[in-house]
Design an enzyme around this catalytic site. Structure first.
Site, PDB file in Angstrom:
ATOM      1  N   ASP A   1      -7.924  -0.514 -12.999  1.00 43.61           N
ATOM      2  CA  ASP A   1      -7.386  -0.294 -11.653  1.00 43.61           C
ATOM      3  C   ASP A   1      -7.885   1.033 -11.093  1.00 43.61           C
ATOM      4  O   ASP A   1      -8.901   1.589 -11.539  1.00 43.61           O
ATOM      5  CB  ASP A   1      -5.850  -0.382 -11.713  1.00 43.61           C
ATOM      6  N   ASP A   2      -7.165   1.569 -10.163  1.00 44.67           N
ATOM      7  CA  ASP A   2      -7.521   2.784  -9.413  1.00 44.67           C
ATOM      8  C   ASP A   2      -7.825   3.973 -10.346  1.00 44.67           C
ATOM      9  O   ASP A   2      -7.182   4.137 -11.385  1.00 44.67           O
ATOM     10  CB  ASP A   2      -6.305   3.117  -8.533  1.00 44.67           C
TER      11      ASP A   2
ATOM     12  N   ASP B   1      -7.956  -3.778  -2.718  1.00 40.86           N
ATOM     13  CA  ASP B   1      -6.688  -3.188  -2.277  1.00 40.86           C
ATOM     14  C   ASP B   1      -6.806  -2.622  -0.855  1.00 40.86           C
ATOM     15  O   ASP B   1      -7.915  -2.397  -0.343  1.00 40.86           O
ATOM     16  CB  ASP B   1      -6.317  -2.075  -3.279  1.00 40.86           C
TER      17      ASP B   1
ATOM     18  N   ASP C   1       4.138  -4.995  -5.539  1.00 39.08           N
ATOM     19  CA  ASP C   1       4.101  -3.920  -6.536  1.00 39.08           C
ATOM     20  C   ASP C   1       5.378  -3.902  -7.360  1.00 39.08           C
ATOM     21  O   ASP C   1       5.477  -3.146  -8.322  1.00 39.08           O
ATOM     22  CB  ASP C   1       3.913  -2.563  -5.852  1.00 39.08           C
TER      23      ASP C   1
ATOM     24  N   ASN D   1      -4.207   0.176   1.259  1.00 42.41           N
ATOM     25  CA  ASN D   1      -2.931   0.858   1.053  1.00 42.41           C
ATOM     26  C   ASN D   1      -2.351   1.657   2.213  1.00 42.41           C
ATOM     27  O   ASN D   1      -1.599   2.605   1.984  1.00 42.41           O
ATOM     28  CB  ASN D   1      -3.045   1.771  -0.164  1.00 42.41           C
TER      29      ASN D   1
ATOM     30  N   ARG E   1      -0.772   8.051   2.330  1.00 46.39           N
ATOM     31  CA  ARG E   1      -1.303   8.171   0.967  1.00 46.39           C
ATOM     32  C   ARG E   1      -2.605   8.982   0.989  1.00 46.39           C
ATOM     33  O   ARG E   1      -3.564   8.629   0.319  1.00 46.39           O
ATOM     34  CB  ARG E   1      -1.553   6.794   0.354  1.00 46.39           C
TER      35      ARG E   1
HETATM   36  C1  DGJ Z   1      -1.474  -0.452  -4.853  1.00 47.31           C
HETATM   37  C2  DGJ Z   1      -1.510  -1.706  -5.682  1.00 47.31           C
HETATM   38  O1  DGJ Z   1      -0.590  -2.617  -5.221  1.00 47.31           O
HETATM   39  C3  DGJ Z   1      -1.280  -1.348  -7.138  1.00 47.31           C
HETATM   40  O2  DGJ Z   1      -1.233  -2.517  -7.911  1.00 47.31           O
HETATM   41  C4  DGJ Z   1      -2.361  -0.423  -7.606  1.00 47.31           C
HETATM   42  O3  DGJ Z   1      -3.588  -1.081  -7.571  1.00 47.31           O
HETATM   43  C5  DGJ Z   1      -2.394   0.803  -6.707  1.00 47.31           C
HETATM   44  N1  DGJ Z   1      -2.482   0.455  -5.327  1.00 47.31           N
HETATM   45  C6  DGJ Z   1      -3.551   1.693  -7.074  1.00 47.31           C
HETATM   46  O4  DGJ Z   1      -3.678   2.733  -6.212  1.00 47.31           O
END
Ligand code: DGJ
Length: 728
Positions: free
Chosen positions: A367-368, A479, A549, A481, A444
């Site tokens: 992931d990130d 993703d 999440d 965000n 963010r």
């Molecule tokens: C938001 C996602 O929903 C999470 O699962 C994860 O990937 C984070 N971002 C990482 O920044």
């Protein structure tokens, strides 16, 4: 499935297997909505039952012969702004001379086999022209020469009518569209309710219901994304309709940006509408230009919400989702996010991967935090090159090592974003959505790249493709965000700034089309801080989305249940995570976390290396169980039996395509002592057939299971159970 035009009565009739959709051309050439509901084919007189209009006092009329006919009271199919219709218009246009009245009258029609693709937009598709029929009705504003082409498609085997509109500037002067919805229709007001999906980050798509009372009720996003808050789906239903009974009309928009859906009603009529949100929208059409709205999928069910959902599930799963993974099994994955967040290195990832391989997991997702200088969320989005401090062998080297353990390798990206602290932003400060000289608000610590620009889209395609081409990557998590603010583009003319948000969506869709078609073997999962863009638009490119999440099993029962109103289980990413749960601190049994996640695309999101031996064995069994039944969960018919929004439990059932396998998932959330067991009736079985419980061998008739039901325990917290029946 058929579409006909009766030229004598001037009626258009669209039929699906179980529904009819009827429109008429009224005396004053206005296209009216006459009926949508259970099938009424071949009735010699339908027009005589419902009038084209109702009298509305104080409402001006164009009609000299019958001054009681005002646009304010006509049951319209695509209402416009201006004149005397005071309700929400589907179309509002402004002309160069300052006028803003549009009067659309019938011009022509065309019926043909197949369903056209919508240029630049995601849409339901067919495999052959024999599968579908399409009706195009052209309406015209004689003053401006603007044409509106209304498209209606039906697909064999689905009780769905798929609508969109194309607006063509056939005149010589500019037209500004202030609103151009995908669909609208006026119903006779028989008393309705509206059901919709609302929530927030980590609490997406909870089911809400409201009376369609006089006035306006809107469900909308103004955020530039379909959003966590409200989903681009509503169902208008007969008062009291439930899972199995009553008329329900679903409206689902195949779009991922700001949308509006709603009802406007008075005592006599209800207008239901859906489309791009007119908020901050203004689109200029030069002479000869056209604008295509996203499409909306209308589903009619005479048998409650369950049947409506099953139609959406089947249609979206088989005629919206695409690609190699549409029909094939998808790998069980482990994602490192909740296991490590940003705090990982190659060693830690390989430790999780090793344990994953031992458990039978098939895909390790990083992931990130693997790129730029990203050790937290403050920097580096846009700098899609590996951080060798964390991953000394690079992404390709890590992928090789993970592959050597017998697992596929997957990677996280957030390609639409840029961190102000990034090389990309320092080089191209004008590449983000912004308005000249105004402050750029961050969420963010990030800004959104301006995907209305071709150069930015090209950069994203190249940056992502470079990584995907240079390592053995089998899965991508895409993703997104934050939501939009200061929406504007450095490249658009001042008068076109109101086009930015929709141009962004068109840019995004072009990027997704280019990347997903260049890498057909990669499984793509969309994500937006969990389920902030869980919509049919994204599903066209990526067949599954990270549902939320919130990975707590109890919270997920609500979220997945609500999501299932319009979306199939095959689209819902669902993972088993650690306890106490990171979002709510709740401790639930591993069994319950497993069964909850098995109702979606199954995976794990925890530090597997911390599992006890007993837990490891349970995980191994869960993966086998999931693979054993995934076909029925993902391709079968879903029946919602108990709603967590109505009681302290949830139950869902899946019946396989061949109707031979029945999975009954039961969850008791809150235990109550000294209380009789809960009766849960199964659904969708063959009443006269016999079904064997594969666990204890007991045999029941379908009628017994559906009428007598099963008695389920309710005395302990977080109790879960899967019962499997096979048809004899
Ligand atoms: C938001 C996602 O929903 C999470 O699962 C994860 O990937 C984070 N971002 C990482 O920044």
């Amino acid at each position: 499935m058929s579409i006909t035009f009766d030229s004598e009565k001037r009626l258009f009739s669209i039929s699906t297997e179980n529904s009819s959709y009827i429109m008429g051309i009224a005396a004053d050439e206005i296209l009216t909505h006459i009926y949508y509901g259970a099938k009424v084919e071949d009735s010699p007189n339908v027009r005589e039952i419902y009038s084209d209009y109702i009298f509305k006092s104080m409402s001006p009329s164009y009609n000299k012969e019958n001054p009681y006919i005002s646009t304010a009271g006509i049951y319209q199919e695509y209402p416009t702004f201006g004149s005397a219709d005071y309700r929400v218009p589907a179309l509002k246009a402004e002309y160069e001379d300052g006028t803003n009245v549009t009067r659309l009258v019938y011009d022509s029609y065309r019926i043909y086999g197949g369903k056209p693709a919508l240029e630049g937009l995601p849409a339901v598709y067919t495999h052959s022209d024999e599968e579908a029929e399409t009706l195009e009705i052209t309406l015209k504003d004689k003053y401006s020469q603007m044409r509106v082409i209304l498209l209606y498609s039906v697909i064999k085997g689905f009780d769905a009518v798929i609508r969109s509109a194309r607006i063509v500037n056939g005149g010589k002067e500019k037209i500004k569209l202030r609103s151009a919805l995908s669909a609208s229709m006026d119903f006779y007001n028989a008393g309705f309710e509206i059901t919709y999906l609302s929530g927030s980050w980590a609490r997406e798509r909870h089911i809400k219901k409201a009376a369609v009372a006089p006035g306006n009720f809107t469900v909308e996003s103004r955020r530039g994304a379909s959003s966590h808050v409200l989903n681009p789906f509503v169902a208008v239903s007969e008062v009291g309709a439930d899972e199995k009974h009553g008329e329900v009309y679903g409206y689902s928009l195949v779009y991922s940006g700001s949308f509006i859906a709603g009802t406007e009603s008075d005592e006599e009529s209800v207008r239901a509408y859906i489309g791009i949100n007119p908020f901050n929208f203004c689109w200029t059409l030069e002479a000869g230009d056209s604008f295509q709205t996203p499409e909306t999928v209308l589903v009619y069910s005479a048998n409650g919400f369950g049947e409506m959902s099953r139609t959406y599930h089947r249609l979206y799963r088989t005629r919206l989702c695409r690609g190699k993974y549409r029909d094939t099994s998808r790998p069980v994955l482990v994602n490192n996010w909740e296991a490590t967040y940003f705090d990982f290195n190659e060693e830690k990832i390989l430790e999780i991967a090793k344990k994953a391989a031992e458990c039978g997991i098939e895909l390790m997702v990083l992931d990130d935090g693997w790129f730029g200088k990203r050790d937290n969320d403050k920097c580096s989005l846009g700098d899609w090159f590996v951080n060798y401090d964390k991953l000394p062998c690079g992404i390709d080297g890590l992928a090789e090592k993970v592959n050597a353990l017998g697992l596929k390798f997957g990677l996280w990206f957030e390609p639409e974003m840029v961190s102000p602290d990034s090389e990309l932003y320092r080089k191209h400060p004008d590449w983000c959505l912004h308005q000249k000289d105004r402050l750029r608000s961050e969420s963010r610590n990030q800004l959104i790249l301006d995907l209305s620009r071709k150069d930015v889209c090209d950069y994203i395609v190249k940056a992502v493709s470079d990584v995907l081409e240079n390592a053995n990557i089998a899965y991508v998590k895409w993703d997104y965000n934050r939501n939009m603010s200061e929406v504007g583009s450095a490249l658009l003319d001042p008068e076109r700034q109101g086009e930015t948000a929709h141009r962004y969506m068109l840019g995004l869709y072009s990027v997704l089309e280019r990347i997903t078609s260049a890498f057909p073997d990669i499984l793509f999962e969309s994500c937006s801080g969990g389920g902030g863009r869980f919509d049919p638009g994204m599903m066209y490119y990526m067949p599954q989305a990270w549902t939320s999440d919130d990975t707590d099993a109890v919270e997920r029962l609500y979220i997945q249940y609500g999501t299932s109103l319009a979306y199939a289980s095959s689209m819902m990413g669902a993972h088993v995570s650690a306890v106490p749960n990171h979002q709510v601190g709740r401790v639930t049994p591993l069994e319950m976390r497993g069964l909850t996640a098995m109702c979606g695309r199954f995976g794990y999101e925890l530090d597997l290396s911390k599992l006890t031996d007993e837990e490891t064995e349970t995980v191994k069994e869960q993966i086998k169980l999931y693979h054993k039944y995934e076909n029925t969960v993902h391709k079968g018919d879903m029946y919602r039996l108990l709603s967590p929004f109505e009681c302290d439990a949830a139950a869902v059932e899946y019946v396989s395509e061949d109707r031979k396998e029945v999975l009954f998932f039961y969850f008791n959330i809150k235990g109550t002592p000294a209380i009789p067991d809960r009766k849960v009736r199964l659904d969708g079985l063959d009443a006269g057939a016999y079904y064997r419980n594969t666990g204890n061998g007991e045999v029941y008739s379908g009628a017994a299971l559906m009428n007598m039901g099963l008695l389920m325990p309710r005395n302990s917290d977080n109790f879960s159970m899967l019962t499997v029946f096979e048809k004899l």
